[in-house]
Structures are given as structure tokens and as C-alpha cells.
Design a protein around this motif. Structure first.
Motif, PDB file in Angstrom:
ATOM      1  N   LYS A  20       0.835  -1.213   0.000  1.00 38.52           N
ATOM      2  CA  LYS A  20       0.000   0.000   0.000  1.00 38.52           C
ATOM      3  C   LYS A  20       0.864   1.255   0.000  1.00 38.52           C
ATOM      4  N   ILE A  21       1.952   1.237   0.745  1.00 38.83           N
ATOM      5  CA  ILE A  21       2.844   2.401   0.749  1.00 38.83           C
ATOM      6  C   ILE A  21       3.463   2.586  -0.635  1.00 38.83           C
ATOM      7  N   LYS A  22       3.919   1.491  -1.243  1.00 37.76           N
ATOM      8  CA  LYS A  22       4.486   1.586  -2.603  1.00 37.76           C
ATOM      9  C   LYS A  22       3.451   2.119  -3.586  1.00 37.76           C
ATOM     10  N   GLU A  23       2.228   1.606  -3.520  1.00 35.92           N
ATOM     11  CA  GLU A  23       1.158   2.077  -4.407  1.00 35.92           C
ATOM     12  C   GLU A  23       0.917   3.570  -4.220  1.00 35.92           C
ATOM     13  N   SER A  54       6.613  -1.739  12.071  1.00 33.22           N
ATOM     14  CA  SER A  54       8.059  -1.570  12.143  1.00 33.22           C
ATOM     15  C   SER A  54       8.755  -2.453  11.110  1.00 33.22           C
ATOM     16  N   ARG A  55       8.299  -3.693  10.980  1.00 31.49           N
ATOM     17  CA  ARG A  55       8.883  -4.602   9.989  1.00 31.49           C
ATOM     18  C   ARG A  55       8.672  -4.075   8.572  1.00 31.49           C
ATOM     19  N   ALA A  56       7.466  -3.607   8.281  1.00 31.50           N
ATOM     20  CA  ALA A  56       7.171  -3.069   6.946  1.00 31.50           C
ATOM     21  C   ALA A  56       8.083  -1.877   6.636  1.00 31.50           C
ATOM     22  N   TYR A  57       8.187  -0.938   7.575  1.00 29.06           N
ATOM     23  CA  TYR A  57       9.035   0.232   7.362  1.00 29.06           C
ATOM     24  C   TYR A  57      10.500  -0.186   7.200  1.00 29.06           C
ATOM     25  N   ARG A  58      10.958  -1.087   8.069  1.00 31.60           N
ATOM     26  CA  ARG A  58      12.350  -1.543   8.017  1.00 31.60           C
ATOM     27  C   ARG A  58      12.667  -2.167   6.659  1.00 31.60           C
ATOM     28  N   GLU A  59      11.762  -3.009   6.159  1.00 31.85           N
ATOM     29  CA  GLU A  59      11.985  -3.640   4.854  1.00 31.85           C
ATOM     30  C   GLU A  59      11.942  -2.608   3.727  1.00 31.85           C
ATOM     31  N   LEU A  60      11.068  -1.622   3.848  1.00 37.79           N
ATOM     32  CA  LEU A  60      11.002  -0.573   2.820  1.00 37.79           C
ATOM     33  C   LEU A  60      12.269   0.273   2.821  1.00 37.79           C
ATOM     34  N   VAL A  61      12.866   0.471   3.984  1.00 40.44           N
ATOM     35  CA  VAL A  61      14.143   1.188   4.054  1.00 40.44           C
ATOM     36  C   VAL A  61      15.240   0.334   3.408  1.00 40.44           C
ATOM     37  N   THR A  62      15.256  -0.964   3.708  1.00 39.70           N
ATOM     38  CA  THR A  62      16.231  -1.884   3.120  1.00 39.70           C
ATOM     39  C   THR A  62      16.106  -1.910   1.597  1.00 39.70           C
ATOM     40  N   GLU A  63      14.862  -1.859   1.097  1.00 39.44           N
ATOM     41  CA  GLU A  63      14.614  -1.852  -0.347  1.00 39.44           C
ATOM     42  C   GLU A  63      14.832  -0.473  -0.958  1.00 39.44           C
ATOM     43  N   GLU A  64      15.169   0.494  -0.126  1.00 41.63           N
ATOM     44  CA  GLU A  64      15.401   1.885  -0.523  1.00 41.63           C
ATOM     45  C   GLU A  64      14.157   2.568  -1.075  1.00 41.63           C
ATOM     46  N   LEU A  66      11.910   3.772   1.173  1.00 36.34           N
ATOM     47  CA  LEU A  66      11.816   4.840   2.154  1.00 36.34           C
ATOM     48  C   LEU A  66      13.211   5.207   2.629  1.00 36.34           C
ATOM     49  N   LYS A  67      13.347   6.448   3.052  1.00 35.90           N
ATOM     50  CA  LYS A  67      14.588   6.861   3.698  1.00 35.90           C
ATOM     51  C   LYS A  67      14.219   7.429   5.064  1.00 35.90           C
ATOM     52  N   VAL A  68      15.124   7.275   6.006  1.00 32.45           N
ATOM     53  CA  VAL A  68      14.901   7.740   7.368  1.00 32.45           C
ATOM     54  C   VAL A  68      15.638   9.046   7.562  1.00 32.45           C
ATOM     55  N   GLU A  69      14.937  10.027   8.082  1.00 35.10           N
ATOM     56  CA  GLU A  69      15.582  11.271   8.499  1.00 35.10           C
ATOM     57  C   GLU A  69      15.532  11.281  10.015  1.00 35.10           C
ATOM     58  N   LYS A  75      10.455   9.196   4.797  1.00 41.08           N
ATOM     59  CA  LYS A  75      10.011   9.867   3.572  1.00 41.08           C
ATOM     60  C   LYS A  75      10.195   8.918   2.392  1.00 41.08           C
ATOM     61  N   PRO A  76       9.387   9.123   1.343  1.00 40.69           N
ATOM     62  CA  PRO A  76       9.572   8.322   0.132  1.00 40.69           C
ATOM     63  C   PRO A  76      10.957   8.557  -0.458  1.00 40.69           C
ATOM     64  N   ASN A  77      11.520   7.519  -1.008  1.00 40.06           N
ATOM     65  CA  ASN A  77      12.821   7.619  -1.647  1.00 40.06           C
ATOM     66  C   ASN A  77      12.716   7.224  -3.103  1.00 40.06           C
ATOM     67  N   ASN A  78      12.333   5.959  -3.339  1.00 41.36           N
ATOM     68  CA  ASN A  78      12.324   5.476  -4.709  1.00 41.36           C
ATOM     69  C   ASN A  78      11.512   4.188  -4.776  1.00 41.36           C
ATOM     70  N   VAL A  79      10.698   4.052  -5.791  1.00 42.45           N
ATOM     71  CA  VAL A  79       9.993   2.798  -6.030  1.00 42.45           C
ATOM     72  C   VAL A  79      10.285   2.388  -7.461  1.00 42.45           C
ATOM     73  N   ASP A  80      10.777   1.181  -7.622  1.00 44.12           N
ATOM     74  CA  ASP A  80      11.002   0.646  -8.956  1.00 44.12           C
ATOM     75  C   ASP A  80       9.642   0.219  -9.498  1.00 44.12           C
TER      76      ASP A  80
END
Length: 122
Positions: A20-23, A54-64, A66-69, A75-80
Motif C-alpha cells: 500500500k505504501i508503494k502504491e 516496524s517490519r514493513a518500514y524496516r523492509e522498505l528502508v532496506t529496499e530503498e 523509504l529513507k529515514v531522516e 520519507k519516500p525515496n524510490n519505487v522501482d
């Protein structure tokens, strides 16, 4: 809340949150300079465990995706988009194959697609 969780789905809740976040990033419902809700707030809004978000956010950060400030949030970073759509289409193909092997006719699936999409062409 800009999305909800289907607790009857076979898809794990953390995966639904990620999708849902990626969408929402792809459709620009979440803007590039916009912060996502905190883990705590999103867990409360979705009525799910804090560790699930927390797991969803952590995985989204790992997949780049999301980025953490630090001290500010996520914040959004990049979605392929190509990879994201490829995964969705592969899931759709698998579902169609299951329908086909269960004896569901092509015309029935076509009418379902027509109901979902209407006359819209994308």
C-alpha cells in the motif's frame, strides 16, 4: 487513513502495508517531500501490532523505497515501478491460472475485470 488492511487476506499484514505504501508513492498520494505517519501512529490507525508496521518500514528502508531522516521520520525515496508492476502481474497470472484450473471460464473472469475497471483503459 489513506489505506486499510484486509485481515482475511492470505497476504501477511506487513506485506500489505508495504504494498500500500508503494502504491501510494507510485500514484503520488504520498509526495516526495511528505513524511509518512510514525510507526506508532500507523499501527494505531490500522489497529495492528507496532512490530508489524516496524517490519514493513524496516523492509522498505532496506529496499530503498523509504529513507529515514533521524528525528523527523520516514520519507519516500524510490519505487522501482517496473519491478512493482511485474510482481503484481505475476501474482495476477498465478490467480488466473488457479481460476482456470478450477474450471472458471474466461468469460467469467472477463466480466469480473470489466466490473473492476469499467470502461477505463490504462
Amino acid at each position: 487513513m489513506w489505506f486499510s488492511i484486509d485481515f482475511n487476506s492470505h497476504t501477511p499484514v506487513y506485506q500489505q502495508i508495504k504494498d500500500k505504501i508503494k502504491e501510494n508513492i507510485i500514484t503520488e498520494n504520498i509526495k516526495e517531500d511528505e513524511y509518512l505517519p510514525s510507526i506508532r501512529n500507523l499501527a494505531k490507525d490500522l489497529e495492528v501490532n507496532l512490530n508489524t508496521v516496524s517490519r514493513a518500514y524496516r523492509e522498505l528502508v532496506t529496499e530503498e523505497v523509504l529513507k529515514v531522516e533521524r528525528g523527523r521520520g520516514y520519507k519516500p525515496n524510490n519505487v522501482d515501478e517496473d519491478l512493482f508492476f511485474k510482481e503484481k502481474i505475476e501474482n495476477f497470472k498465478n490467480s488466473v491460472e488457479k481460476c482456470k484450473s478450477s474450471g472458471i471460464k474466461k468469460s467469467k473472469l472477463s466480466s469480473i475485470l470489466e466490473k473492476i475497471y469499467g470502461s477505463e483503459e490504462k
